[in-house]
Design a protein around this motif. Structure first.
Motif, PDB file in Angstrom:
ATOM      1  N   LEU A  33      11.565 -53.550  -9.798  1.00 47.99           N
ATOM      2  CA  LEU A  33      11.621 -53.723  -8.352  1.00 47.99           C
ATOM      3  C   LEU A  33      12.269 -55.070  -8.057  1.00 47.99           C
ATOM      4  O   LEU A  33      11.609 -56.049  -7.752  1.00 47.99           O
ATOM      5  N   ASP A  34      13.568 -55.141  -8.174  1.00 48.75           N
ATOM      6  CA  ASP A  34      14.315 -56.384  -7.989  1.00 48.75           C
ATOM      7  C   ASP A  34      15.582 -56.066  -7.217  1.00 48.75           C
ATOM      8  O   ASP A  34      16.666 -55.964  -7.781  1.00 48.75           O
ATOM      9  N   PRO A  35      15.471 -55.898  -5.897  1.00 53.79           N
ATOM     10  CA  PRO A  35      16.617 -55.425  -5.114  1.00 53.79           C
ATOM     11  C   PRO A  35      17.729 -56.463  -5.015  1.00 53.79           C
ATOM     12  O   PRO A  35      17.526 -57.665  -5.211  1.00 53.79           O
ATOM     13  N   ILE A  36      18.915 -55.986  -4.690  1.00 56.76           N
ATOM     14  CA  ILE A  36      20.064 -56.848  -4.454  1.00 56.76           C
ATOM     15  C   ILE A  36      19.954 -57.458  -3.061  1.00 56.76           C
ATOM     16  O   ILE A  36      19.680 -56.760  -2.077  1.00 56.76           O
ATOM     17  N   VAL A  37      20.174 -58.777  -2.952  1.00 60.33           N
ATOM     18  CA  VAL A  37      20.169 -59.470  -1.662  1.00 60.33           C
ATOM     19  C   VAL A  37      21.436 -60.300  -1.554  1.00 60.33           C
ATOM     20  O   VAL A  37      22.031 -60.698  -2.568  1.00 60.33           O
ATOM     21  N   VAL A  38      21.852 -60.585  -0.327  1.00 62.16           N
ATOM     22  CA  VAL A  38      23.086 -61.343  -0.109  1.00 62.16           C
ATOM     23  C   VAL A  38      22.862 -62.600   0.714  1.00 62.16           C
ATOM     24  O   VAL A  38      23.752 -63.445   0.804  1.00 62.16           O
ATOM     25  N   LYS A  45      23.200 -60.848  -5.269  1.00 57.93           N
ATOM     26  CA  LYS A  45      22.402 -61.167  -6.444  1.00 57.93           C
ATOM     27  C   LYS A  45      21.069 -60.444  -6.320  1.00 57.93           C
ATOM     28  O   LYS A  45      20.624 -60.135  -5.218  1.00 57.93           O
ATOM     29  N   THR A  46      20.424 -60.182  -7.452  1.00 58.16           N
ATOM     30  CA  THR A  46      19.063 -59.667  -7.358  1.00 58.16           C
ATOM     31  C   THR A  46      18.167 -60.771  -6.816  1.00 58.16           C
ATOM     32  O   THR A  46      18.525 -61.960  -6.824  1.00 58.16           O
ATOM     33  N   VAL A  47      16.985 -60.388  -6.340  1.00 57.57           N
ATOM     34  CA  VAL A  47      16.048 -61.383  -5.823  1.00 57.57           C
ATOM     35  C   VAL A  47      15.767 -62.448  -6.876  1.00 57.57           C
ATOM     36  O   VAL A  47      15.754 -63.648  -6.593  1.00 57.57           O
ATOM     37  N   GLY A  48      15.557 -62.035  -8.131  1.00 49.70           N
ATOM     38  CA  GLY A  48      15.294 -62.996  -9.192  1.00 49.70           C
ATOM     39  C   GLY A  48      16.459 -63.931  -9.437  1.00 49.70           C
ATOM     40  O   GLY A  48      16.290 -65.141  -9.583  1.00 49.70           O
ATOM     41  N   GLU A  49      17.670 -63.387  -9.465  1.00 50.46           N
ATOM     42  CA  GLU A  49      18.861 -64.193  -9.713  1.00 50.46           C
ATOM     43  C   GLU A  49      19.176 -65.151  -8.566  1.00 50.46           C
ATOM     44  O   GLU A  49      19.881 -66.138  -8.754  1.00 50.46           O
TER      45      GLU A  49
END
Length: 606
Positions: A33-38, A45-49
């Motif tokens: 559960l690590d969606p892509i965000v901008v 990037k993923t939330v973690g990245e």
């Protein structure tokens, strides 16, 4: 030493979760559960990245909760306080990590929405029914978005046109004589997709003070978007939003309009160079009618942004420039009615296997209040596929509004053109775990703010001055679970917002909030509920007017009773709790609506 003990104790609490987290991770396989965000960085990037504290509210959440107001989506989320002068379209402020409303940026598809006179966005007029997704980034982002991104950034995304034909019609009704109807559709012609949606909602409303009369609200909104895919893979898009209507308050009523139009182009120029440009205009207009006379406050923000992304293997460099112009047209005689801000910015994103680094720099030059340089540094390390630690430092600033600077002399009050922006330094440490069906994220932070803009005197005239410093520190814990028809989320916040000069709690901020959401899908039925708890707060800087804490329960149910038809019932504040988050100037509490019910029926066109 107190700061060290605070950080250390929070970290120990996070590591206490680690053994269980690791055990679950070892049993899990598949996607996380690590969606892509901008919004957190200048690129997907993923939330973690992203190395930031991010909350994502997706389309399923929005559809299930069916919030009456946009701010209801944010209420109780990690690090967020929502303050309102009553329900049904009344003035609303959003505080992120204790920073006032004017220090929170609202974007719609990358376009900034705000009032240049009052500062901050008109949250109460954003039509939630026409929004598909929301990203909330907590922490300073001035090095990416410029002025006012001190507490964080909220970005709403409009409905995304999809290939093929799709549409819906929905109608609903509830107590307080509330009715709404919405409709929308999307389609495609060749490489061009488009969507168009609209909403009309009206309500007699409810009293916003004890023994007051009902204060109604009316809103009509439309949103359109066109996206064209170029032969080289680039995309050009046009977005238009308009939301207008009338809201009543004690002593009068307001005709309002917010309008946003934006054009964007993102295209690759080479295999390693991608360029984007954006031109946009947003308006925030109000006309107030009272027994003492009428007043007009119209503001317009024009934006032009040029952005270039260069890729070097797994590393990226973003450089660009931006120009913004605020304009004011008002029944008040402001000494200045426009100001221009020019900025250059850059961001370097580096990846070294399990380690990530981000460095951002921005310089703003504003003709009204001078130059401001901001920056940010974030470091992250991924221990394994599920666990990551991050640390960051960032600076930010909040611009004085036109009211702060140029309000004409009236009733012994006047603006102060010599004001300087508020500035901040922020530190954050975060730890997260992300697995196949659940995740958790813990962050501790401290923000030091200088040159707070507060009420004061110059001679015998009341005005705005740079006087106070503030320290805001806190801890946020968020988590979620999704499996076998269950969907759950938890958000816990502790915050200590302190005026360093008086040692008082900053006005209208609560120290503790908690939110719990739980939904269960059983065949074609969805049942769910939310519990939101908030601690007490003070309405004034002197901490003499205290508002009690409260808790509310929301209940919801949805039924897909055929392949195209569905119905939804929501019961907000099901226990009919009376509560207040703000006071009027004379000490009278603004009260929120009691139990609020809404039943809707929707037809989806496949």
């Amino acid at each position: 030493m107190k700061v060290f003990r605070f950080v250390a104790s929070s970290l120990l609490a996070s590591f206490a979760l680690s053994p269980l987290s690791i055990a679950v991770a070892q049993e899990s396989t598949g996607a996380t559960l690590d969606p892509i965000v901008v919004t957190a960085t200048l690129g997907p990037k993923t939330v973690g990245e992203s190395l930031a504290s991010v909350t994502v509210i997706d389309e399923e959440d929005i559809r299930a909760k069916a919030p009456a107001d946009f701010a209801d989506l944010l209420r109780g989320q990690p690090g967020i306080n929502v303050v309102g002068n009553g329900s049904f379209g009344k003035s609303t402020s959003v505080f992120i990590r204790g920073v006032q409303n004017a220090g929170t940026v609202l974007l719609l598809d990358g376009v900034k929405l705000h009032s240049a006179t009052g500062g901050g966005a008109s949250w109460q007029y954003v039509p939630t029914d026409l929004i598909q997704r929301v990203e909330v980034v907590r922490g300073p982002r001035s090095s990416l978005y410029g002025a006012d991104a001190m507490g964080g950034v909220v970005q709403a995304f409009s409905l995304d046109p999809e290939q093929g034909q799709r549409g819906w019609v929905e109608a609903g009704a509830g107590n307080f004589d509330t009715q709404k109807v919405s409709a929308g559709g999307s389609g495609s012609v060749g490489n061009t997709t488009f969507s168009l949606s609209g909403l009309h909602k009206e309500s007699d409303g409810t009293a916003i003070i004890e023994d007051g009369e009902d204060k109604g609200f009316r809103n009509t909104a439309g949103l359109g978007r066109v996206v064209h895919t170029l032969d080289n893979g680039g995309k050009a898009s046009i977005m238009l939003l308009q939301s207008e209507g009338n809201t009543e308050y004690e002593g009068g009523n307001i005709d309002y309009l917010i309008r946003t139009v934006g054009f964007g182009l993102m295209t690759p120029l080479t295999d390693s160079w991608k360029m984007g440009i954006q031109f946009a205009e947003s308006r925030d207009e109000t006309e107030s009618f009272t027994n003492f006379g009428d007043s007009i406050y119209n503001t317009r923000l024009r934006q032009a942004r040029w952005e270039n992304t260069f890729s070097f293997s797994v590393h990226e460099l973003v450089v660009g420039a931006e120009r913004q112009q605020d304009e004011v047209s008002s029944s008040q005689n402001y000494s200045e009615t426009s100001r221009t801000n020019t900025a250059v910015f850059s961001q370097l994103r580096l990846n070294f296997g399990p380690a990530d680094a981000q460095l951002s720099l921005r310089g703003d030059d504003n003709e009204a209040y001078g130059t401001n340089n901001t920056g940010g540094l974030a470091l992250g390390y991924k221990f394994d596929r599920s666990h990551r630690v991050r640390a960051s430092y960032g600076t930010a600033f909040r611009a004085p509004t036109f009211n702060d600077l140029y309000w004409p002399l009236s009733f012994n009050y006047q603006g102060n053109p010599d004001l300087e922006p508020e500035t901040s330094d922020s530190y954050e440490l975060g730890v997260s775990g992300n697995y196949q069906v659940w995740f958790w994220d813990l962050a501790v932070y401290q923000m030091d703010i200088e040159n707070l803009i507060s009420s004061g005197k110059i001679g015998t005239v009341d005005t705005r001055v740079n006087v106070d410093d503030a320290r805001i520190r806190g801890a946020e814990l968020g988590g979620g679970y999704e499996h076998d028809g269950w969907r759950a989320a938890v958000a816990l916040t502790y915050m200590d917002p302190e005026d360093r000069d008086t040692k008082n709690q900053l006005a209208r901020r609560t120290k503790q909030t908690a939110r719990f959401d739980l939904d269960k899908t059983i065949n074609n039925v969805v049942l769910g509920g939310s519990v939101i708890v908030e601690g007490g707060r003070f309405d004034d800087a002197a901490n003499t007017e205290q508002l009690a804490g409260f808790g509310t329960l929301d209940i919801r149910a949805g039924w897909n009773f055929s392949s195209n038809w569905s119905t939804r019932l929501t019961l907000v504040n099901a226990l009919d709790k009376e509560y207040s988050t703000a006071e009027r100037f004379d000490g009278v509490n603004y009260i929120s609506a009691g139990r609020t019910a809404m039943l809707s029926v929707r037809y989806d066109i496949q």
